[in-house]
Design a protein around this motif. Structure first.
Motif, PDB file in Angstrom:
ATOM      1  N   SER A 377       0.839  -1.204   0.000  1.00 54.30           N
ATOM      2  CA  SER A 377       0.000   0.000   0.000  1.00 54.30           C
ATOM      3  C   SER A 377       0.879   1.261   0.000  1.00 54.30           C
ATOM      4  N   GLU A 378       0.249   2.366  -0.437  1.00 57.98           N
ATOM      5  CA  GLU A 378       0.981   3.645  -0.521  1.00 57.98           C
ATOM      6  C   GLU A 378       0.871   4.401   0.797  1.00 57.98           C
ATOM      7  N   ASP A 379       1.915   5.155   1.135  1.00 55.10           N
ATOM      8  CA  ASP A 379       1.842   6.009   2.322  1.00 55.10           C
ATOM      9  C   ASP A 379       2.520   7.348   1.998  1.00 55.10           C
ATOM     10  N   SER A 380       2.222   8.348   2.755  1.00 56.98           N
ATOM     11  CA  SER A 380       2.823   9.659   2.478  1.00 56.98           C
ATOM     12  C   SER A 380       2.856  10.487   3.762  1.00 56.98           C
ATOM     13  N   ARG A 381       3.675  11.524   3.728  1.00 62.88           N
ATOM     14  CA  ARG A 381       3.675  12.457   4.860  1.00 62.88           C
ATOM     15  C   ARG A 381       4.271  13.796   4.393  1.00 62.88           C
ATOM     16  N   VAL A 382       3.973  14.845   5.144  1.00 59.23           N
ATOM     17  CA  VAL A 382       4.672  16.122   4.976  1.00 59.23           C
ATOM     18  C   VAL A 382       5.530  16.279   6.218  1.00 59.23           C
ATOM     19  N   VAL A 383       6.812  16.539   6.005  1.00 58.02           N
ATOM     20  CA  VAL A 383       7.726  16.605   7.144  1.00 58.02           C
ATOM     21  C   VAL A 383       8.574  17.881   7.073  1.00 58.02           C
ATOM     22  N   LEU A 384       8.829  18.454   8.239  1.00 59.31           N
ATOM     23  CA  LEU A 384       9.786  19.567   8.310  1.00 59.31           C
ATOM     24  C   LEU A 384      11.068  18.991   8.907  1.00 59.31           C
ATOM     25  N   ARG A 385      12.098  18.850   8.063  1.00 60.22           N
ATOM     26  CA  ARG A 385      13.357  18.290   8.551  1.00 60.22           C
ATOM     27  C   ARG A 385      14.235  19.415   9.123  1.00 60.22           C
ATOM     28  N   HIS A 422      12.592  21.929  25.096  1.00 57.76           N
ATOM     29  CA  HIS A 422      11.146  22.014  24.869  1.00 57.76           C
ATOM     30  C   HIS A 422      10.561  20.647  24.549  1.00 57.76           C
ATOM     31  N   THR A 423       9.515  20.292  25.301  1.00 54.83           N
ATOM     32  CA  THR A 423       8.859  19.012  25.045  1.00 54.83           C
ATOM     33  C   THR A 423       7.395  19.262  24.688  1.00 54.83           C
ATOM     34  N   PHE A 424       6.799  18.303  24.001  1.00 52.08           N
ATOM     35  CA  PHE A 424       5.405  18.400  23.580  1.00 52.08           C
ATOM     36  C   PHE A 424       4.695  17.163  24.104  1.00 52.08           C
ATOM     37  N   TYR A 425       3.571  17.350  24.777  1.00 46.48           N
ATOM     38  CA  TYR A 425       2.837  16.214  25.339  1.00 46.48           C
ATOM     39  C   TYR A 425       1.544  16.038  24.567  1.00 46.48           C
ATOM     40  N   GLU A 426       1.241  14.812  24.176  1.00 45.45           N
ATOM     41  CA  GLU A 426       0.028  14.575  23.382  1.00 45.45           C
ATOM     42  C   GLU A 426      -0.509  13.186  23.686  1.00 45.45           C
ATOM     43  N   GLU A 427      -1.814  13.111  24.042  1.00 45.40           N
ATOM     44  CA  GLU A 427      -2.362  11.777  24.313  1.00 45.40           C
ATOM     45  C   GLU A 427      -3.576  11.454  23.451  1.00 45.40           C
ATOM     46  N   LYS A 428      -3.971  12.411  22.573  1.00 46.45           N
ATOM     47  CA  LYS A 428      -5.168  12.221  21.749  1.00 46.45           C
ATOM     48  C   LYS A 428      -4.798  11.566  20.409  1.00 46.45           C
ATOM     49  N   ASP A 429      -5.717  10.816  19.828  1.00 44.03           N
ATOM     50  CA  ASP A 429      -5.567  10.184  18.503  1.00 44.03           C
ATOM     51  C   ASP A 429      -4.630   8.977  18.515  1.00 44.03           C
ATOM     52  N   SER A 430      -4.650   8.274  17.369  1.00 43.16           N
ATOM     53  CA  SER A 430      -3.808   7.078  17.247  1.00 43.16           C
ATOM     54  C   SER A 430      -2.343   7.505  17.228  1.00 43.16           C
ATOM     55  N   ILE A 431      -1.471   6.571  17.559  1.00 37.58           N
ATOM     56  CA  ILE A 431      -0.047   6.915  17.629  1.00 37.58           C
ATOM     57  C   ILE A 431       0.475   7.331  16.242  1.00 37.58           C
ATOM     58  N   GLY A 432      -0.062   6.665  15.181  1.00 30.67           N
ATOM     59  CA  GLY A 432       0.351   7.003  13.810  1.00 30.67           C
ATOM     60  C   GLY A 432       0.016   8.451  13.480  1.00 30.67           C
ATOM     61  N   LYS A 433      -1.191   8.874  13.837  1.00 28.83           N
ATOM     62  CA  LYS A 433      -1.612  10.263  13.566  1.00 28.83           C
ATOM     63  C   LYS A 433      -0.748  11.240  14.350  1.00 28.83           C
ATOM     64  N   ARG A 434      -0.430  10.862  15.587  1.00 28.29           N
ATOM     65  CA  ARG A 434       0.391  11.764  16.410  1.00 28.29           C
ATOM     66  C   ARG A 434       1.801  11.899  15.826  1.00 28.29           C
ATOM     67  N   TYR A 435       2.358  10.792  15.306  1.00 26.91           N
ATOM     68  CA  TYR A 435       3.681  10.870  14.663  1.00 26.91           C
ATOM     69  C   TYR A 435       3.642  11.821  13.464  1.00 26.91           C
ATOM     70  N   ARG A 436       2.576  11.696  12.658  1.00 23.99           N
ATOM     71  CA  ARG A 436       2.466  12.545  11.455  1.00 23.99           C
ATOM     72  C   ARG A 436       2.400  14.027  11.843  1.00 23.99           C
ATOM     73  N   ARG A 437       1.648  14.317  12.923  1.00 22.16           N
ATOM     74  CA  ARG A 437       1.529  15.712  13.353  1.00 22.16           C
ATOM     75  C   ARG A 437       2.888  16.251  13.799  1.00 22.16           C
ATOM     76  N   MET A 438       3.637  15.402  14.491  1.00 21.69           N
ATOM     77  CA  MET A 438       4.972  15.825  14.939  1.00 21.69           C
ATOM     78  C   MET A 438       5.916  16.010  13.744  1.00 21.69           C
ATOM     79  N   ASP A 439       5.774  15.150  12.710  1.00 23.15           N
ATOM     80  CA  ASP A 439       6.577  15.319  11.479  1.00 23.15           C
ATOM     81  C   ASP A 439       6.283  16.687  10.863  1.00 23.15           C
TER      82      ASP A 439
END
Ligand code: GAP
Length: 487
Positions: A377-385, A422-439
């Motif tokens: 399957s295909e996957d994608s993301r937008v990331v700020l490196r 600086h740390t960011f705390y997040e407990e909402k949504d699936s772990i995959g969605k949270r990773y994408r948001r952090m990317d």
């Protein structure tokens, strides 16, 4: 996976969506060429500023920093030449009433020609323009526009006024009682705050030549044609350093800073192939040598930083108008065994726009990625490196679920880590969605607290750039991230 160069509108939209940059006073439809930095943008901007400040003042024992006021005595700008010379040649279209900066109008035309394959013709136009500009030949510039039938983008006509100079400084009034007002200016560069404080700093800091004074702060220019997002703004921030040297040694220092500043940009993660030098054809009224460090923005190579050999122009002018001596006594011995004595130092300046630098960082970091997963399957993301050392958040701490004591462990880790970064705390949504948001925000590391953490005190760390994960001890998280973000 390549980072596209022509994705400018996506970058602008991303900056807004993820709290980096908003149009100023947007609820009133914004203010042209003025922008606000959001929660992530303000932190990234601060981190870039701190990186510059540290490299100038902490890593050079002979450079100190100051913070001068934006408002200055009006004679400052008379002395510096800004009242008489700080202007751009402009031309108005009589049909649309739209005003253009002449060099922008011609450059846009040349870019359009190059885009249709006429690169040689485009280069010829730019060479001619630079020749006319260097001689302030407005008649030549106007004929260049007319001969090439360069049109106004609004009216589509070639009905132009003559070319005139417009001063770029914003004026305001000091005092509120009629008759007691005085015109003052919003500073168009931070440099003059350094020049007028040259002796204060030299004497109180017991500075010996060569030495530098650094400063960051807001500058204001009434740019007639402000464009390209935060590239050209009316209110922007500069990071400037004036390096005071013995007369006759300025070219040596000019070459030193030219090389040093390019290396610095590379140390910030900007790719070497997207940086280049551009020597000035037309020197500013204060310079005897000048070069730009240009960056390949999504809209082409443009100025990022200016390095100028400013001679003794500014100090000499301030000495003359203020009638206060701005000289340095150099007690080192010359070739004849005598002290060099009193002189007005020469100055080499490095001047970079913080907002422009921000744009280089964001446009280098932004990537749209697509790949095929193991199951086909295909996957994608937008990331700020964004390089970890300047990323707004260094670490996201994510409990896998909101129960079973996992949030408590996560918060304990956050309380420990926030002492260092600086740390960011997040407990909402699936772990995959949270990773994408952090990317998308550019957070370089995520740590997930799961049920295994309760058993063996380990966590999963996930790396933004490679998306790989590994298991590490909970107790090692703070130390590991500290190592990754240190220079
Ligand atoms: N003290 C020298 C000086 O001000 P400059 O080349 O006019 O020189 C220095 O400006 C830097 O300030 C530029 O290289 C650019 O990065 C930034 N800058 C200038 N005008 C700007 C604007 N309107 N918007 C954003 N940045 C600007």
């Amino acid at each position: 996976m390549a980072n596209e160069l022509n994705n400018f509108s996506e970058i602008i939209a991303h900056c807004k969506e993820y709290g980096y940059i908003f149009p100023s006073s947007e609820i009133y439809d914004g203010l042209s060429a003025v922008y606000d930095y959001g929660q992530n943008g303000a932190q990234l901007k601060k981190n870039i500023r701190d990186y510059w400040w540290r490299s100038m003042t902490q890593l050079h024992e002979n450079i100190v920093g100051i913070d001068a006021a934006i408002f200055m005595h009006p004679l400052t700008w008379k002395a510096s030449g800004h009242v008489d010379n700080f202007s751009d040649p402009m031309i108005d279209n009589k049909d649309s009433q739209k005003r253009y900066r002449v060099d922008h109008l011609i450059e846009t035309f040349a870019d359009e020609q190059a885009a249709t394959g006429k690169s040689e013709f485009a280069k010829e136009i730019i060479t001619k323009m630079e020749k006319f500009l260097s001689k302030d030949d407005f008649v030549g510039l106007k004929s260049l526009i007319e001969e090439n039938n360069i049109k106004c983008s609004i009216s589509g006509t070639c009905n132009w006024t003559d070319i005139r100079q417009f001063n770029l400084m914003f004026e305001t009034k000091l005092g509120s009682i009629s008759g007691e007002t005085d015109t003052i200016y919003l500073r168009p560069e931070t440099a003059q705050g350094i020049f007028v404080n040259f002796l204060n700093v030299q004497k109180t800091g017991r500075m010996k030549i060569p030495f530098g004074i650094a400063q960051t702060g807001k500058a204001f220019r009434n740019e007639i044609v402000a464009r390209q997002f935060i590239f050209r703004m009316r209110e922007f921030e500069q990071m400037e350093m004036q390096f005071f040297v013995r007369p006759g040694t300025e070219m040596e220092w000019y070459n030193y800073w030219k090389a040093e500043r390019l290396k610095w940009h590379e140390s910030l993660g900007l790719p070497a192939e997207r940086l280049r030098y551009h020597d000035h054809v037309k020197l500013a009224h204060y310079a005897n040598a000048a070069v730009d460090i240009e960056f390949e923005f999504p809209f082409g190579f443009k100025e990022l930083e200016g390095i100028h050999s400013r001679t003794d122009f500014d100090l000499k002018q301030h000495q003359e108008l203020s009638k206060k001596k701005l000289q340095y006594f150099d007690n080192e011995l010359n070739e004849d065994g005598k002290p060099y004595g009193n002189y007005i130092p020469y100055v080499v300046e490095t001047s970079v726009g913080l907002d422009r630098l921000f744009l280089t960082v964001i446009s280098t970091a932004y990537a749209e990625e697509k790949w095929t997963k193991e199951d086909g399957s295909e996957d994608s993301r937008v990331v700020l490196r964004i390089p970890p050392k300047i990323a707004p958040y260094k670490l996201a701490i994510l409990p896998l679920v909101k129960k079973d004591g996992l949030p408590e462990i996560a918060k304990g880790l956050m309380n420990e880590c926030k002492q260092s970064f600086h740390t960011f705390y997040e407990e909402k949504d699936s772990i995959g969605k949270r990773y994408r948001r952090m990317d998308a925000i550019g957070t370089p590391f995520c740590v997930t607290i799961d049920h295994q953490t309760k058993e063996d005190n380990t966590v999963t760390i996930r790396y933004r750039d490679t998306m790989t994960q590994e298991r590490i001890a909970l107790n090692d998280v703070r130390k590991l991230i500290n190592e990754k973000i240190s220079n």
